[in-house]
Design a protein around this motif. Structure first.
Motif, PDB file in Angstrom:
ATOM      1  N   VAL A   1       0.698  -0.969   0.107  1.00 57.99           N
ATOM      2  CA  VAL A   1      -0.005   0.036   0.277  1.00 57.99           C
ATOM      3  C   VAL A   1       0.996   1.396   0.028  1.00 57.99           C
ATOM      4  O   VAL A   1       1.891   1.514   0.824  1.00 57.99           O
ATOM      5  N   THR A   2       0.748   2.323  -1.002  1.00 54.84           N
ATOM      6  CA  THR A   2       1.239   3.382  -0.961  1.00 54.84           C
ATOM      7  C   THR A   2       0.704   4.344   0.411  1.00 54.84           C
ATOM      8  O   THR A   2      -0.553   4.548   0.270  1.00 54.84           O
ATOM      9  N   VAL A   3       1.662   5.033   1.031  1.00 56.97           N
ATOM     10  CA  VAL A   3       1.064   5.976   2.158  1.00 56.97           C
ATOM     11  C   VAL A   3       2.001   7.147   1.690  1.00 56.97           C
ATOM     12  O   VAL A   3       2.872   7.352   1.560  1.00 56.97           O
ATOM     13  N   THR A   4       0.705   8.143   2.089  1.00 54.97           N
ATOM     14  CA  THR A   4       1.228   9.775   1.751  1.00 54.97           C
ATOM     15  C   THR A   4       0.748  10.500   3.031  1.00 54.97           C
ATOM     16  O   THR A   4       0.210   9.836   3.943  1.00 54.97           O
ATOM     17  N   ASN A   5       1.248  11.377   3.286  1.00 54.77           N
ATOM     18  CA  ASN A   5       1.135  12.129   4.582  1.00 54.77           C
ATOM     19  C   ASN A   5       0.673  13.529   4.370  1.00 54.77           C
ATOM     20  O   ASN A   5       0.588  14.110   3.286  1.00 54.77           O
ATOM     21  N   ALA A   6       0.374  14.451   5.488  1.00 49.28           N
ATOM     22  CA  ALA A   6       0.186  15.998   5.267  1.00 49.28           C
ATOM     23  C   ALA A   6       1.160  16.589   5.647  1.00 49.28           C
ATOM     24  O   ALA A   6       1.118  17.864   6.031  1.00 49.28           O
ATOM     25  N   SER A   7       2.555  16.570   5.220  1.00 47.49           N
ATOM     26  CA  SER A   7       3.680  17.150   5.357  1.00 47.49           C
ATOM     27  C   SER A   7       3.374  18.397   4.614  1.00 47.49           C
ATOM     28  O   SER A   7       2.899  18.651   3.363  1.00 47.49           O
ATOM     29  N   GLY A   8       3.558  19.858   5.436  1.00 45.44           N
ATOM     30  CA  GLY A   8       3.525  20.863   4.700  1.00 45.44           C
ATOM     31  C   GLY A   8       2.171  21.819   5.227  1.00 45.44           C
ATOM     32  O   GLY A   8       2.232  22.817   5.088  1.00 45.44           O
ATOM     33  N   VAL A   9       1.253  20.937   5.777  1.00 41.74           N
ATOM     34  CA  VAL A   9      -0.133  21.606   6.057  1.00 41.74           C
ATOM     35  C   VAL A   9       0.169  22.572   7.287  1.00 41.74           C
ATOM     36  O   VAL A   9      -0.551  23.322   7.336  1.00 41.74           O
ATOM     37  N   HIS A  10       1.280  21.894   8.080  1.00 44.66           N
ATOM     38  CA  HIS A  10       1.186  22.978   9.306  1.00 44.66           C
ATOM     39  C   HIS A  10       2.168  24.107   9.152  1.00 44.66           C
ATOM     40  O   HIS A  10       2.308  24.721  10.267  1.00 44.66           O
ATOM     41  N   GLY A  11       2.939  24.097   8.197  1.00 39.97           N
ATOM     42  CA  GLY A  11       3.906  25.054   8.194  1.00 39.97           C
ATOM     43  C   GLY A  11       3.523  26.431   8.588  1.00 39.97           C
ATOM     44  O   GLY A  11       4.131  26.916   9.493  1.00 39.97           O
ATOM     45  N   PRO A  12       2.547  27.177   7.952  1.00 41.64           N
ATOM     46  CA  PRO A  12       2.140  28.675   8.501  1.00 41.64           C
ATOM     47  C   PRO A  12       1.791  28.556   9.787  1.00 41.64           C
ATOM     48  O   PRO A  12       2.352  29.664  10.496  1.00 41.64           O
ATOM     49  N   ASN A  13       0.839  27.891  10.364  1.00 42.54           N
ATOM     50  CA  ASN A  13       0.457  28.099  11.853  1.00 42.54           C
ATOM     51  C   ASN A  13       1.344  27.697  12.672  1.00 42.54           C
ATOM     52  O   ASN A  13       1.486  28.436  13.683  1.00 42.54           O
TER      53      ASN A  13
ATOM     54  N   THR B   1      -5.446  25.225  13.056  1.00 43.76           N
ATOM     55  CA  THR B   1      -5.598  26.179  12.224  1.00 43.76           C
ATOM     56  C   THR B   1      -6.855  25.922  11.410  1.00 43.76           C
ATOM     57  O   THR B   1      -7.415  24.597  10.955  1.00 43.76           O
ATOM     58  N   PRO B   2      -7.793  27.112  11.030  1.00 42.08           N
ATOM     59  CA  PRO B   2      -9.075  27.101  10.357  1.00 42.08           C
ATOM     60  C   PRO B   2      -8.901  26.502   9.106  1.00 42.08           C
ATOM     61  O   PRO B   2      -9.935  26.293   8.283  1.00 42.08           O
ATOM     62  N   ARG B   3      -7.584  26.365   8.513  1.00 43.45           N
ATOM     63  CA  ARG B   3      -7.493  26.030   7.050  1.00 43.45           C
ATOM     64  C   ARG B   3      -6.914  24.775   6.990  1.00 43.45           C
ATOM     65  O   ARG B   3      -6.263  24.275   6.097  1.00 43.45           O
ATOM     66  N   TYR B   4      -6.883  24.097   8.074  1.00 40.83           N
ATOM     67  CA  TYR B   4      -6.409  22.565   8.224  1.00 40.83           C
ATOM     68  C   TYR B   4      -7.003  21.703   6.863  1.00 40.83           C
ATOM     69  O   TYR B   4      -6.122  21.061   6.063  1.00 40.83           O
ATOM     70  N   TYR B   5      -8.170  21.396   6.997  1.00 39.23           N
ATOM     71  CA  TYR B   5      -8.848  20.536   6.118  1.00 39.23           C
ATOM     72  C   TYR B   5      -8.626  20.970   4.738  1.00 39.23           C
ATOM     73  O   TYR B   5      -8.625  20.399   3.673  1.00 39.23           O
ATOM     74  N   ASP B   6      -8.586  22.323   4.353  1.00 42.70           N
ATOM     75  CA  ASP B   6      -8.435  22.964   3.096  1.00 42.70           C
ATOM     76  C   ASP B   6      -7.009  22.522   2.386  1.00 42.70           C
ATOM     77  O   ASP B   6      -6.968  22.220   1.363  1.00 42.70           O
ATOM     78  N   ARG B   7      -6.125  22.912   3.396  1.00 43.12           N
ATOM     79  CA  ARG B   7      -4.695  22.531   2.807  1.00 43.12           C
ATOM     80  C   ARG B   7      -4.350  20.977   2.542  1.00 43.12           C
ATOM     81  O   ARG B   7      -3.752  20.710   1.588  1.00 43.12           O
TER      82      ARG B   7
END
Length: 335
Positions: free
Chosen positions: A104-116, A300-306
């Motif tokens: 199974v290929t796994v991806t992550n959310a790297s970069g989503v948290h950078g600004p906040n 961050t309120p933009r977590y799901y969007d990013r």
């Protein structure tokens, strides 16, 4: 197909292009995550499984699944799973060995948290630079009395970890006229800091000796576990401040308490602790020069969007190229 089935919420079958598991994060309903993905994939079906039974049923035939976590029993029920898009940056909580065995290929959310998190760190540094904690105490007492503060310009900030969060911190510090040192496993790759060093030899302790603000933004590994220990607190300048947005065990908690009691550091801003949550009777609560936030830097309120930007783009690529797709944030199992 009915309108209810087309948006995926009522479709118990497993032919959706993207299956969203039911666990949310940061207290924000997972429905918002599913809606953000649908908005970016108007021509595809996005199914949200809202109960354990729906998850077990829907995952049987699902190829592309996203969620905060994936329990082993749910993984075993996934007969056709090809991609799991983890909604966290870290994947240590996943059954990675079994996912690798299954191919199974796994991806992550790297970069989503950078600004906040970058903003959180900058706020913590300025908090201690201008000694707002002293001002808060005097305000509570209705006490109008001046106090001495510090100036960030000309300081040295050491950032341990130069991933998306570490880079975001460095970028936000750039206008303040500080010297920056970055610490990473592969210093030869360089980074956005003035100097880049590794963990090997005396390099880290040499950096500590000239550090005014120590920012921990690294993953928890065998190398970083207990990195900031008694020796580190002896080495670092007593006027230095520790900011931890990494993981609690990167810091030896007993050594930190000793350092605070012995005035070996000026203060600490802790978004993560060891143990976590921090027990009510723990001494760290009682220090006037310790700022504690409840693992909140990631909010961050933009977590799901990013996150949806990454997951939806990868879903498009997977839909076009299948298992040969070049996916953003793909996790290397050997790392």
């Amino acid at each position: 197909m009915s309108e209810r089935d087309s948006d995926g919420d009522g479709d118990r079958s497993s032919d959706a292009d993207v299956l969203v598991l039911r666990r949310g994060t940061h207290g924000v309903p997972v429905e918002q995550y599913a809606a953000a993905i649908r908005e970016r994939l108007p021509g595809q079906t996005v199914q949200l499984a809202r109960t354990p039974a729906e998850e077990r049923e829907a995952i049987r035939g699902a190829e592309y699944v996203t969620g905060m976590t994936l329990e082993e029993d749910l993984l075993e029920a996934a007969e056709n799973l090809e991609v799991f898009a983890c909604a966290y940056a870290g994947t240590g909580h996943l059954p990675m060995d079994r996912l690798e065995e299954r191919g199974v290929t796994v991806t992550n959310a790297s970069g989503v948290h950078g600004p906040n998190i970058g903003e959180h760190v900058l706020g913590a540094i300025l908090h201690f630079t201008r000694r707002f904690h002293v001002a808060e105490r005097r305000q509570r007492r209705r006490e109008w009395r001046h106090y001495q503060a510090h100036e960030l310009q000309g300081s040295t900030v050491t950032i341990v970890g130069l991933g998306a969060i570490g880079r975001s911190v460095a970028e936000r510090l750039e206008p303040f006229g500080v010297d920056t040192i970055g610490v990473r496993y592969t210093p030869e790759k360089g980074g956005p800091t003035d100097d880049v060093i590794g963990f090997e030899g005396d390099a880290f302790h040499d950096a500590l000796a000239r550090t005014d603000y120590l920012v921990l933004a690294c993953p928890l590994t065998e190398t970083t576990r207990g990195l900031v220990d008694r020796e580190a607190f002896v080495t670092i300048d007593p006027e230095a401040v520790l900011v931890n947005v990494a993981r609690g065990p990167v810091v030896d908690t007993d050594a930190l308490v000793e350092a605070l009691r012995g005035n070996q550091i000026r203060g600490a801003s802790l978004d993560v602790t060891d143990p976590e949550p921090l027990p009510e009777d723990h001494p760290l609560w009682n220090f006037g020069n310790v700022q504690i936030t409840p693992h909140n830097a990631g909010h961050t309120p933009r977590y799901y969007d990013r996150l949806a930007d990454i997951v939806a783009e990868n879903a498009r690529r997977f839909g076009e190229a299948g298992s040969d797709a070049d996916l953003e944030n793909q996790v290397n199992f050997s790392s």
